[in-house]
Design a protein around this motif. Structure first.
Motif: not given
Length: 221
Positions: A77-98
């Protein structure tokens, strides 16, 4: 000796070797480029996206052990969706999420995931808790020391550190929960499987960090 204390003691050498990896030290002190931070997040994505499937696999194989299953249900329950946090962080850091999501993991990251599936799926599924011990303990250190240092150094927004800061805050609670859980593990085979997995994961996680190129420069540099 409580088993959690035994686990900490018997993995001390491997933990020290991880902490000494130059790339991890650079991250904790904030001395990395934006590109290197995005590289770290990309590798984190490639192993974190397997966390819930591994938890579910362990739960399936541990059916009948009420203590382990209750703990695994909470982790799922706690860990679900954390990989999406990482992709969002990549985009916010100027990286290419896709592009990050499409990319292949580095060899060390792929080996870490492969080893986890092998141990959980074919050997003692309780071994997964050794991986939990390593990854959560490291994420707390990265969150408490690394995130603020990297943010100050690179001038990135708060939204580029959702995974590190939020995951670190969650894992402070998880570590207390984990310690209590480990102190209730009485089976010697389960204890040894957890210790062995933790030792392996410290080494494999260290290899993942070693694969991050500290010499890479940001495009604008």
């Amino acid at each position: 000796m409580p088993f959690y204390d035994q686990l900490v003691r018997e993995t001390a050498a491997q933990r020290a070797q991880l902490i000494e990896v130059p790339q991890l030290q650079a991250g904790l002190s904030g001395h990395i480029s934006r590109a290197a931070y995005v590289d770290y997040l990309t590798q984190a994505y490639h192993h974190v996206r397997h966390t819930v499937p591994l938890l579910r696999l362990a739960r399936q194989r541990l059916e009948g052990n009420a203590m382990f299953c209750a703990a695994l249900d909470e982790y799922i329950a706690e860990e679900s969706g954390h990989e999406q946090w990482i992709l969002d962080d990549i985009a916010a850091a100027g990286g290419d999420r896709a592009a990050a999501a499409r990319s292949d993991p580095a060899d060390a990251t792929a080996e870490m995931v492969r080893h986890a599936y092998e141990c959980v799926g074919q050997c003692n599924p309780a071994s997964l808790f050794g991986m939990v011990f390593v990854l959560e303990g490291t994420s707390v250190a990265m969150a408490s020391r690394g995130a603020a240092s990297i943010q100050r150094s690179l001038g990135l927004p708060d939204r580029a550190f959702t995974y590190l800061t939020s995951h670190g805050a969650l894992d402070q609670d998880h570590l207390r929960f984990f310690a209590d859980l480990m102190d209730r593990v009485e089976d010697a085979a389960d204890q040894q499987a957890i210790i062995d997995m933790a030792r392996d994961m410290y080494g494999l996680f260290a290899d993942m960090f070693r694969g991050i190129d500290l010499e890479v420069r940001d495009a604008a540099a």
